[in-house]
Design a protein around this motif. Structure first.
Motif, PDB file in Angstrom:
ATOM      1  N   VAL A 242      41.874  34.550  36.463  1.00 16.82           N
ATOM      2  CA  VAL A 242      42.484  33.252  36.191  1.00 16.82           C
ATOM      3  C   VAL A 242      42.598  32.549  37.540  1.00 16.82           C
ATOM      4  O   VAL A 242      43.196  33.100  38.473  1.00 16.82           O
ATOM      5  CB  VAL A 242      43.889  33.410  35.577  1.00 16.82           C
ATOM      6  N   THR A 243      42.011  31.375  37.653  1.00 11.67           N
ATOM      7  CA  THR A 243      42.063  30.669  38.935  1.00 11.67           C
ATOM      8  C   THR A 243      42.938  29.424  38.824  1.00 11.67           C
ATOM      9  O   THR A 243      43.190  28.920  37.729  1.00 11.67           O
ATOM     10  CB  THR A 243      40.659  30.229  39.406  1.00 11.67           C
ATOM     11  N   ARG A 244      43.376  28.981  39.974  1.00  8.92           N
ATOM     12  CA  ARG A 244      44.138  27.724  40.091  1.00  8.92           C
ATOM     13  C   ARG A 244      43.899  27.206  41.500  1.00  8.92           C
ATOM     14  O   ARG A 244      43.945  27.971  42.462  1.00  8.92           O
ATOM     15  CB  ARG A 244      45.625  27.973  39.840  1.00  8.92           C
ATOM     16  N   GLY A 245      43.620  25.926  41.602  1.00  9.33           N
ATOM     17  CA  GLY A 245      43.432  25.332  42.925  1.00  9.33           C
ATOM     18  C   GLY A 245      42.425  26.079  43.791  1.00  9.33           C
ATOM     19  O   GLY A 245      42.559  26.130  45.011  1.00  9.33           O
ATOM     20  N   GLY A 246      41.433  26.700  43.182  1.00  9.44           N
ATOM     21  CA  GLY A 246      40.410  27.395  43.956  1.00  9.44           C
ATOM     22  C   GLY A 246      40.785  28.815  44.333  1.00  9.44           C
ATOM     23  O   GLY A 246      39.966  29.558  44.881  1.00  9.44           O
ATOM     24  N   ARG A 247      42.024  29.239  44.039  1.00  5.04           N
ATOM     25  CA  ARG A 247      42.430  30.617  44.312  1.00  5.04           C
ATOM     26  C   ARG A 247      42.493  31.406  43.016  1.00  5.04           C
ATOM     27  O   ARG A 247      42.635  30.836  41.943  1.00  5.04           O
ATOM     28  CB  ARG A 247      43.832  30.655  44.931  1.00  5.04           C
ATOM     29  N   ILE A 248      42.448  32.732  43.158  1.00  2.15           N
ATOM     30  CA  ILE A 248      42.657  33.590  41.995  1.00  2.15           C
ATOM     31  C   ILE A 248      44.159  33.766  41.828  1.00  2.15           C
ATOM     32  O   ILE A 248      44.840  34.262  42.720  1.00  2.15           O
ATOM     33  CB  ILE A 248      41.966  34.954  42.190  1.00  2.15           C
ATOM     34  N   GLU A 249      44.670  33.323  40.683  1.00  2.00           N
ATOM     35  CA  GLU A 249      46.117  33.403  40.444  1.00  2.00           C
ATOM     36  C   GLU A 249      46.490  34.722  39.753  1.00  2.00           C
ATOM     37  O   GLU A 249      47.515  35.321  40.073  1.00  2.00           O
ATOM     38  CB  GLU A 249      46.584  32.223  39.591  1.00  2.00           C
ATOM     39  N   SER A 250      45.677  35.152  38.794  1.00  3.22           N
ATOM     40  CA  SER A 250      45.962  36.387  38.059  1.00  3.22           C
ATOM     41  C   SER A 250      44.643  37.081  37.744  1.00  3.22           C
ATOM     42  O   SER A 250      43.592  36.430  37.700  1.00  3.22           O
ATOM     43  CB  SER A 250      46.720  36.093  36.757  1.00  3.22           C
ATOM     44  N   VAL A 251      44.720  38.382  37.531  1.00  2.00           N
ATOM     45  CA  VAL A 251      43.523  39.152  37.181  1.00  2.00           C
ATOM     46  C   VAL A 251      43.842  40.097  36.023  1.00  2.00           C
ATOM     47  O   VAL A 251      44.984  40.541  35.866  1.00  2.00           O
ATOM     48  CB  VAL A 251      42.995  39.996  38.368  1.00  2.00           C
ATOM     49  N   HIS A 252      42.821  40.386  35.245  1.00  4.24           N
ATOM     50  CA  HIS A 252      42.957  41.321  34.129  1.00  4.24           C
ATOM     51  C   HIS A 252      41.938  42.441  34.278  1.00  4.24           C
ATOM     52  O   HIS A 252      40.732  42.178  34.255  1.00  4.24           O
ATOM     53  CB  HIS A 252      42.750  40.603  32.795  1.00  4.24           C
ATOM     54  N   ARG A 253      42.433  43.668  34.419  1.00  2.00           N
ATOM     55  CA  ARG A 253      41.559  44.834  34.475  1.00  2.00           C
ATOM     56  C   ARG A 253      41.355  45.385  33.068  1.00  2.00           C
ATOM     57  O   ARG A 253      42.162  45.130  32.168  1.00  2.00           O
ATOM     58  CB  ARG A 253      42.184  45.925  35.346  1.00  2.00           C
ATOM     59  N   GLY A 254      40.307  46.168  32.926  1.00  2.00           N
ATOM     60  CA  GLY A 254      40.092  46.771  31.620  1.00  2.00           C
ATOM     61  C   GLY A 254      38.815  47.574  31.584  1.00  2.00           C
ATOM     62  O   GLY A 254      38.118  47.733  32.600  1.00  2.00           O
TER      63      GLY A 254
END
Lengths: 329, 329
Positions: free
Chosen positions: B8-20
């Motif tokens: 999940v990105t915001r403003g060009g940065r990665i804000e959250s990630v989902h592993r699986g």
């Protein structure tokens, strides 16, 4: 790699896990406790709201417009869109000679499901007043009016009101909040990426006034009192921040934000706490924050039952059967 | 440690990630593709529904009661509680000489927010028919009635109906489904922990009939046809499974479940796919599944625009501004 902070169990097995980082600091930003990467830059989102409300009070706008404690608390809150929240936001705008048409936060159905259904049951449709950020935005508009500025465009980083808000956030967190850290929040105002440790530092200072200018320190005291006296304004019925404020009053100021962020202050200990869940889960940040608070709150203050329930709670299914647990690691 | 599947990105940065973990197998359960741990045991939750519906058709109950394709599709679905879903569930029960009082799934407000508000706007309250699992449960009740069994207690593992459902699930997945794997699902029926690879194997067989008994193979064909003809029954307006079924018809059968689970079949390729997001996020499993489908679907079938939108979609805020993206890694 951040550690697992929260587990979801079912039938005795771990069904899901939430990783994240947590940090506790003093008012100098010195780390007292850390799990995971406390220096990673995160968007604080709505966890920063109590810091973003500082200029509303420090400027004299709250006093000039005769804002009540409930109104100041709503300016710090992410509310559920209950009728009480809507009327308080409306009142703030009225005191500044404005109305909902000045709000630039956008419209959404109340975050609270019961509130949303209640609005629908009355044949209503949501307005910007129902947006969970309407109190914060009403505060920005009060600040603009007190400064005799046109509020139009107050959500933009270059508007004088937003510059003042950003300056207060930078002063409290000691973080660099320039264009390279800029993201846009759900309600269209800037959210600046900053180290998790800096967010915790901001809350340590919000909780004590240390290392803040006299006017910001005074504003932080007013904000703490206002929130403690109006827990419902911070979130809503049965919501986490409201439960914490109801149980602990001025002993804990806790504010969650989107994407699994939360920050808290324990004024008596002079510490600030911040958490970011890697995957952005709200259910996880609440459990992790309850666990961190339980670890640091002095025994004298602790209603261990309330925090204990939040740290390890049963998951019930649609028939009310306990099918698993949501618990801190 | 499972890899990051979705960012999940915001403003060009990665804000959250989902592993699986994600796995693709053939009808023998041989791994064609894997990311992360495909042997880890996961609760399939509602991703297993199309497999759990096999006995409804294989038993002859669907034929005896004259169930329509829409009714069979609803038995495989996690519906949004829209009026169309409620009336189809009611019709299934009526055909078996029963009504909503036989449902043991519990009551909740419609999963679909618009459906919930619509119900509230009419002054309504939810019943067990609005439970997202009511179609599956109505199917269990039809099976009990066809077998001339008292449906009461059909949700319990030892009820003959649930034994038959579990046997079909075991036959399709080749997994051991004993008490040591037992969890209770949101709607009170058993959910058995099984290897992610086994869930994918079950869908490979559901998609082809291979390695199934003649009656289960025939039932799987009927289920595929029924779902392809009634995408809305599988989930609801604008929901992921419904979008996939609408776009791809019988070329893809995809079913998501709670806690970030999903399984799919691509019959023409004779493969089954399964994904479990570590943190249980529904938003992530949809993106990851769209990405996996895009990788395996033959070019001839691919409406690349639909899947492309699902694999990398803009996140819009309350003002409609694009503030980030939700994208597969």
């Amino acid at each position: 790699m951040n550690p697992t902070l929260v587990e979801v169990t079912r039938g005795g097995r771990i069904e899901s896990v939430h990783r994240g980082a947590a940090v506790v600091v003093d008012t100098d930003g010195r780390v007292i406790f850390a799990a995971g990467d406390a220096e990673s830059e995160i968007y604080p989102r709505s966890a920063a709201k109590p810091l973003q409300a500082l200029p509303l009070v420090a400027s004299g706008a709250a006093e000039q417009f005769g804002l009540t404690d409930a109104e100041i608390a709503l300016a710090c809150g992410s509310h559920a869109g209950q009728p009480e929240h809507v009327s308080v936001a409306e009142s703030m705008l009225r005191k500044a000679g404005r109305d909902a048409s000045s709000l630039e936060c956008g419209v959404h159905w109340p975050l609270g499901e019961a509130a949303a259904r209640g609005l629908a049951a009355c044949g209503g449709l949501p307005t910007a007043l129902h947006n969970n950020c309407s109190g914060k935005h009403a505060g920005f508009i009060c600040l603009a009016c007190q400064r005799r500025l046109d509020p139009t465009g107050y959500v933009r980083p270059e508007h004088p009101v937003m510059r003042e808000v950003t300056a207060a956030l930078a002063a409290a967190t000691a973080a660099t909040l320039d264009d390279s850290h800029l993201g846009i929040d759900g309600c269209s105002i800037p959210t600046f990426a900053l180290p998790l440790r800096a967010l915790a530092t901001g809350f340590a200072r919000l909780g004590t006034g240390h290392h803040l200018s006299p006017s910001l320190a005074q504003a932080s005291a007013r904000i703490r009192t206002a929130i403690a006296a109006n827990p419902l304004m911070l979130a809503g019925t049965d919501r986490f921040d409201t439960r914490i404020a109801t149980t602990y009053g001025e002993a804990v100021l806790c504010k969650c934000g989107a994407e699994g962020t939360a920050a808290a202050a324990i004024p008596e200990l002079g510490i600030g706490l911040a958490i970011k869940i890697d995957d952005g889960a709200g259910r996880a940040v609440e459990v992790a924050m309850a666990s961190l608070l339980l670890r640091f709150l002095a025994d004298s203050h602790v209603d261990r039952e309330e925090l204990g329930q939040l740290v390890n709670s049963p998951l019930r299914n649609w028939n009310g059967l306990t099918v698993g647990r949501l618990r801190a690691c």
